[in-house]
Design an enzyme around this catalytic site. Structure first.
Site, short mmCIF file in Angstrom:
data_model
loop_
_atom_site.label_atom_id
_atom_site.label_comp_id
_atom_site.label_asym_id
_atom_site.label_seq_id
_atom_site.Cartn_x
_atom_site.Cartn_y
_atom_site.Cartn_z
CB CYS A 195 -0.92 -0.05 1.22
SG CYS A 195 -1.74 1.50 1.61
CB CYS B 176 0.33 1.71 4.11
SG CYS B 176 -1.39 1.20 4.02
#
Length: 144
Positions: free
Chosen positions: A68, A71
């Protein structure tokens, strides 16, 4: 002197009784490592259960995944927030790829998702990447 609180060690996950006034300088009674390092702690399922269920301080969990992009972008800000929010709370990270059962159990549909736990239960949730100041502000807004 303040009443003792249960603080779970970020290194060996042993529960320690510590006076609230002494939290910042306290070491684990088992592994002798500092109970607060100014960094988040990565949790597997067993460690998650200990930190959420046995800690008297709030626990902020970042549900994330290595693939991600947002993230990975938020990770340094999350570490900055840990330095600002400890020892009033524990900041933890759960890799939803490595521990999919926790992502499923908490119905995590987008990542990153921050979840604030107090007294063993979730009290607030926020999806999406945030900067350090926004993380700290959001946590404090929700009583962390």
């Amino acid at each position: 002197m303040s009443d003792p609180q249960h603080i779970v060690c970020p290194h060996c996950h042993t529960t320690n009784r510590v006076a609230a006034d002494d939290r910042a300088q306290a070491d684990c009674g088992k592994c002798h490592q500092p109970l607060f390092t100014g960094h988040s702690v990565a949790l597997d399922q067993a460690a998650f259960e200990r930190h959420i269920g046995r800690s008297d301080i709030p626990v902020l969990v970042d549900f994330w995944a290595p693939w991600c992009g947002p993230c990975r972008q938020m990770a340094p800000a999350y570490e900055q927030a840990a330095g600002q929010l400890e020892p009033a709370m524990r900041l933890a990270k759960v890799d939803t790829e490595a521990v999919p059962a926790l992502g499923s159990r908490f119905n995590i549909r987008s990542i990153p998702t921050l979840a604030l736990f107090k007294g063993g239960r979730e009290v607030a949730r926020q999806a999406g990447a945030m900067g350090a100041a926004d993380i700290v502000r959001w946590v404090r807004m929700h009583g962390g």
